[in-house]
Design an enzyme around this catalytic site. Sequence first.
Site, PDB file in Angstrom:
ATOM      1  N   HIS A 137       1.123 -11.059 -10.197  1.00  0.00           N
ATOM      2  CA  HIS A 137       2.240 -10.658  -9.995  1.00  0.00           C
ATOM      3  C   HIS A 137       3.173 -10.904 -11.263  1.00  0.00           C
ATOM      4  CE1 HIS A 137       5.814  -9.231  -7.684  1.00  0.00           C
ATOM      5  NE2 HIS A 137       5.971 -10.246  -7.049  1.00  0.00           N
ATOM      6  N   HIS A 192      -1.849  -1.751 -10.987  1.00  0.00           N
ATOM      7  CA  HIS A 192      -0.929  -1.809  -9.835  1.00  0.00           C
ATOM      8  C   HIS A 192      -1.232  -1.680  -8.521  1.00  0.00           C
ATOM      9  CE1 HIS A 192       3.147  -1.581  -8.160  1.00  0.00           C
ATOM     10  NE2 HIS A 192       3.486  -2.453  -9.231  1.00  0.00           N
ATOM     11  N   ASP A 244       4.688  -5.117 -16.782  1.00  0.00           N
ATOM     12  CA  ASP A 244       4.818  -6.437 -17.319  1.00  0.00           C
ATOM     13  C   ASP A 244       4.021  -6.283 -18.842  1.00  0.00           C
ATOM     14  OD1 ASP A 244       4.068  -7.463 -14.349  1.00  0.00           O
ATOM     15  OD2 ASP A 244       5.586  -8.273 -15.595  1.00  0.00           O
TER      16      ASP A 244
HETATM   17  C1  SDX Z   1       3.863  -6.662 -10.855  1.00  0.00           C
HETATM   18  O1  SDX Z   1       3.501  -4.928  -6.352  1.00  0.00           O
HETATM   19  C2  SDX Z   1       4.657  -4.790  -7.280  1.00  0.00           C
HETATM   20  O2  SDX Z   1       5.492  -3.852  -6.871  1.00  0.00           O
HETATM   21  C3  SDX Z   1       4.478  -5.946  -8.075  1.00  0.00           C
HETATM   22  C4  SDX Z   1       5.370  -5.566  -9.383  1.00  0.00           C
HETATM   23  C5  SDX Z   1       6.786  -5.761  -9.172  1.00  0.00           C
HETATM   24  O3  SDX Z   1       7.804  -5.363  -9.866  1.00  0.00           O
HETATM   25  O4  SDX Z   1       7.105  -6.703  -8.197  1.00  0.00           O
HETATM   26  O5  SDX Z   1       5.282  -4.188  -9.937  1.00  0.00           O
HETATM   27  C6  SDX Z   1       4.994  -6.307 -10.547  1.00  0.00           C
HETATM   28  O6  SDX Z   1       3.345  -7.707 -10.346  1.00  0.00           O
HETATM   29  C7  SDX Z   1       2.934  -5.741 -11.516  1.00  0.00           C
HETATM   30  C8  SDX Z   1       1.375  -6.158 -11.813  1.00  0.00           C
HETATM   31  C9  SDX Z   1       1.276  -7.399 -12.554  1.00  0.00           C
HETATM   32  N1  SDX Z   1      -0.169  -7.795 -12.576  1.00  0.00           N
HETATM   33  C10 SDX Z   1      -1.075  -7.632 -13.519  1.00  0.00           C
HETATM   34  O7  SDX Z   1      -0.642  -6.824 -14.737  1.00  0.00           O
HETATM   35  C11 SDX Z   1      -2.365  -8.465 -13.560  1.00  0.00           C
HETATM   36  C12 SDX Z   1      -3.251  -7.419 -13.730  1.00  0.00           C
HETATM   37  N2  SDX Z   1      -3.515  -6.585 -12.896  1.00  0.00           N
HETATM   38  C13 SDX Z   1      -4.624  -6.801 -11.514  1.00  0.00           C
HETATM   39  O8  SDX Z   1      -4.565  -8.016 -11.234  1.00  0.00           O
HETATM   40  C14 SDX Z   1      -4.407  -5.686 -10.605  1.00  0.00           C
HETATM   41  O9  SDX Z   1      -4.449  -4.305 -11.086  1.00  0.00           O
HETATM   42  C15 SDX Z   1      -3.006  -6.089  -9.519  1.00  0.00           C
HETATM   43  C16 SDX Z   1      -3.225  -7.384  -8.906  1.00  0.00           C
HETATM   44  C17 SDX Z   1      -1.976  -5.723 -10.048  1.00  0.00           C
HETATM   45  C18 SDX Z   1      -3.477  -4.833  -8.179  1.00  0.00           C
HETATM   46  O10 SDX Z   1      -4.713  -5.062  -7.663  1.00  0.00           O
HETATM   47  P1  SDX Z   1      -5.048  -4.242  -6.477  1.00  0.00           P
HETATM   48  O11 SDX Z   1      -4.380  -3.319  -6.177  1.00  0.00           O
HETATM   49  O12 SDX Z   1      -5.510  -5.402  -5.434  1.00  0.00           O
HETATM   50  O13 SDX Z   1      -6.311  -3.683  -6.962  1.00  0.00           O
HETATM   51  P2  SDX Z   1      -7.694  -3.991  -6.963  1.00  0.00           P
HETATM   52  O14 SDX Z   1      -7.782  -5.496  -7.340  1.00  0.00           O
HETATM   53  O15 SDX Z   1      -8.272  -3.738  -5.635  1.00  0.00           O
HETATM   54  O16 SDX Z   1      -8.257  -3.135  -8.191  1.00  0.00           O
HETATM   55  C19 SDX Z   1      -8.953  -2.020  -7.855  1.00  0.00           C
HETATM   56  C20 SDX Z   1     -10.426  -1.779  -8.804  1.00  0.00           C
HETATM   57  C21 SDX Z   1     -11.066  -3.016  -8.768  1.00  0.00           C
HETATM   58  O17 SDX Z   1     -12.236  -2.684  -9.276  1.00  0.00           O
HETATM   59  P3  SDX Z   1     -13.618  -2.022  -8.345  1.00  0.00           P
HETATM   60  O18 SDX Z   1     -13.599  -3.096  -7.269  1.00  0.00           O
HETATM   61  O19 SDX Z   1     -13.004  -0.868  -7.729  1.00  0.00           O
HETATM   62  O20 SDX Z   1     -14.745  -1.872  -9.136  1.00  0.00           O
HETATM   63  O21 SDX Z   1      -9.662  -1.982 -10.108  1.00  0.00           O
HETATM   64  C22 SDX Z   1      -9.877  -3.067 -10.960  1.00  0.00           C
HETATM   65  C23 SDX Z   1     -10.606  -4.152  -9.802  1.00  0.00           C
HETATM   66  O22 SDX Z   1     -11.589  -4.794 -10.498  1.00  0.00           O
HETATM   67  N3  SDX Z   1      -8.672  -3.518 -11.533  1.00  0.00           N
HETATM   68  C24 SDX Z   1      -8.798  -4.014 -12.755  1.00  0.00           C
HETATM   69  C25 SDX Z   1      -7.554  -4.376 -13.285  1.00  0.00           C
HETATM   70  N4  SDX Z   1      -6.650  -4.267 -12.150  1.00  0.00           N
HETATM   71  C26 SDX Z   1      -7.612  -3.595 -11.155  1.00  0.00           C
HETATM   72  N5  SDX Z   1      -9.945  -4.331 -13.717  1.00  0.00           N
HETATM   73  C27 SDX Z   1      -9.700  -4.749 -14.838  1.00  0.00           C
HETATM   74  N6  SDX Z   1      -8.360  -5.305 -15.014  1.00  0.00           N
HETATM   75  C28 SDX Z   1      -7.321  -4.961 -14.509  1.00  0.00           C
HETATM   76  N7  SDX Z   1      -6.000  -5.482 -14.650  1.00  0.00           N
END
Ligand code: SDX
Length: 431
Positions: free
Chosen positions: A266, A307, A365
């Site tokens: 997050h 996201h 971010d």
């Molecule tokens: C913020 O919610 C908000 O509004 C948050 C925010 C706000 O203003 O409050 O916007 C601020 O928190 C932005 C997000 C910051 N986080 C990151 O940058 C960390 C990296 N991102 C990931 O951890 C992830 O993308 C999340 C946590 C942000 C979202 O995860 P989800 O929606 O639970 O998605 P998921 O984990 O189910 O991913 C779907 C697929 C998966 O692969 P498969 O199972 O389909 O094979 O996408 C992959 C994930 O493994 N994936 C990634 C990835 N993000 C998702 N793979 C590699 N790198 C990534 N960053």
Amino acid sequence: MKPTKATITFDNTLKPIELPVLSGTAGNDVIDIRALGKHGVFTYDPGFMSTASCGSQITFIDGEKGLLYHRGYPIEQLAEHCDFLEVSYLLMHGELPNATEKNEFTKTISGHTMLHDQLNNIFRGFRRDAHPMAVMIGVVGSMSAFYFDAMDVYNPQHRAISAHRLLAKIPTIAAWSYKYNSGQPFMYPKNSLNYAENFMHMMFATPCEEYTPNPVLAKAFEKILILHADHEQNASTSTVRLVGSSGANPFASIAAGIASLWGPAHGGANEATLQMLEEIGDVSRIDEFIKRAKDKTDTFRLMGFGHRVYRNMDPRAAIMRKTCHEVLNELGLQDDPMFKLAMELEKIALEDEYFVSRKLYPNVDFYSGIVMRAMGIPNSMFTAIFALARTAGWIAQWSEMNADPEHKIGRPRQLYTGEARREFMPIERRT
Ligand code: SDX
């Protein structure tokens, strides 16, 4: 024509269940499942991927189109034309302030920027190397022990006073968390400065010499605050609402939001993104990290990418990239290797099938850390600044919830997969 009803049918003797479908001003319709429990079934949605936890009029996000509106105004217009207090006023009151309202609000906030002098001692209870987020959680939580004269959450005046106190004091608390870390003396707020300049003054000034905030950097900082102000029902805002739903006071509720924001998935992602870029170090190593991000056996994620809601570019990331450019140019850092590395990483990832097929784009971010680092803000303060900005959204959402006569204490149910009933086993018979 919009649906008004949904029917759930079962493949056994359970009778079909008819449920109302509700429509908002924009976005997905929702199936109102409040009556479902009476029929002996719950819904199951860990992480609330498809669950609306509340009704709200504050922020709207269209993840497919990459749209973000605050009270109907597109984030691009607010970032371009407003200052942070105007956006805070908009989030809290539903309208942009007119000139009189803006002056009044600015004066009110300026009047609350100092902390109770005893609060200084709370900082001193921490080790000097405590993470600023740990300090902010502690100090904001302890505000409940100092400002208890306006904590009746059902009293609109009390809610307003506490909201003003939080909005006014959070920059002081964030800046002092940094000063405490660095061993420098606290710098008191200077109310002749605007919100962003005052924060920069408290962060970078010392008692030994005059400090004048660079106006280009102050404007860029203002934009960073606006871009992080609110974002619908994200993890930390949902935390603030859930904690506040029990009637907990505003300071305890916001302290819980800061705690949730700290996570690297997050708000902690901006700090983690810069650490990742520093670890990658050179464009020649990008492929190695892209490979790791795709490897399911590796916990590494591409920080600043992906996201829960956006399946398109986060509109804030595009504005942040532009701000990044402006700040680096202002500081003569056009060739900043970190920025070049980030842009190359973004380009490569956006051409890679893994990211394209999963609609993983840079989020807010991805660039924010580069801007803040260029401004002289240490990595450990990035999430603290995110918390500073998001306090405006948290108090708006917390106030909206407490003003809603229909609101209830948040109490989700579960799918129980543990042991069925069994008899107690005396210790002598346990193997
Ligand atoms: C913020 O919610 C908000 O509004 C948050 C925010 C706000 O203003 O409050 O916007 C601020 O928190 C932005 C997000 C910051 N986080 C990151 O940058 C960390 C990296 N991102 C990931 O951890 C992830 O993308 C999340 C946590 C942000 C979202 O995860 P989800 O929606 O639970 O998605 P998921 O984990 O189910 O991913 C779907 C697929 C998966 O692969 P498969 O199972 O389909 O094979 O996408 C992959 C994930 O493994 N994936 C990634 C990835 N993000 C998702 N793979 C590699 N790198 C990534 N960053």
